[in-house]
Design a protein around this motif. Sequence first.
Motif: not given
Length: 269
Positions: A94-103
């Motif tokens: 996945g993005s390996a970013q928080p949900s608010w930073k994941t498109s």
Amino acid sequence: IMQDFTGKTVVITGAGSGMGRAYAKAFAALGCKVALCDVDREALAETQRLIRADHCLFMHVDVADANEVLEFSQRVEAELGPAHIVINNAGIEGSAQPSWKTSLDTYRRVMEVNYFGVVHGTRAFLAQLQSHDESWLVNVSSIFGLIGTPNHTDYCGSKFAVRGYTEALMCELKGSPVNVLLAHPGGIATNIARHDFNQRFAQHYLTTSPEAFVEALIAAIRKKRHRLVFGAGSRKSALAARLLPLGILSSVIWREMKNIIDTRHYPNK
């Protein structure tokens, strides 16, 4: 109970690297006919160079595309005979970013490959599996299908979906020739963590060899087990998921992971 794999047709998605390649080598060594697919043509070609089996099929397939998976299943039946074992292994990070930073596009792509790839593989091969007296469907989830972890809402969502789908499917197929095995790999040393932002996580957690996991999976089929939790951190995670209240579990997970994930987007942490 399936003890002798000689001559069995084994289908493996995501066979270009990692666990997929390890499955392919192991089942070929057991005398199986192997049908291997991957979306990465070069990686699949490298697997092809490493495999020593009398009957092999290699095909470029994007498991997110139901029509491509169906075409793959039709070729398998025509060229190798109906599948005895199907391992829905293909997956992406996945993005390996928080949900608010994941498109939203990332969420959709991860779900299309990790979840719908399993659904497509199951649907395309189920009739072939049902044509035998005994067969096995192996759907690969993750320990991240047992616990939710920060920076992995996209990946965890897809792997929890695989778990729910497979557990429900297991109920539906009770009494049929098809045995269902739900696999939850722990930290397996594969190249799924391809991006730079995942490397610290990979170095810390992905330490179990793919070959060790494949050996455990083959043993699970022989013992007719229906869940496999194996690999670095897997048993601890499974036990925590079963025993700890969710609020406490989330706090424990954060403390465990905060030093190996990108925390730039957590100003209040």
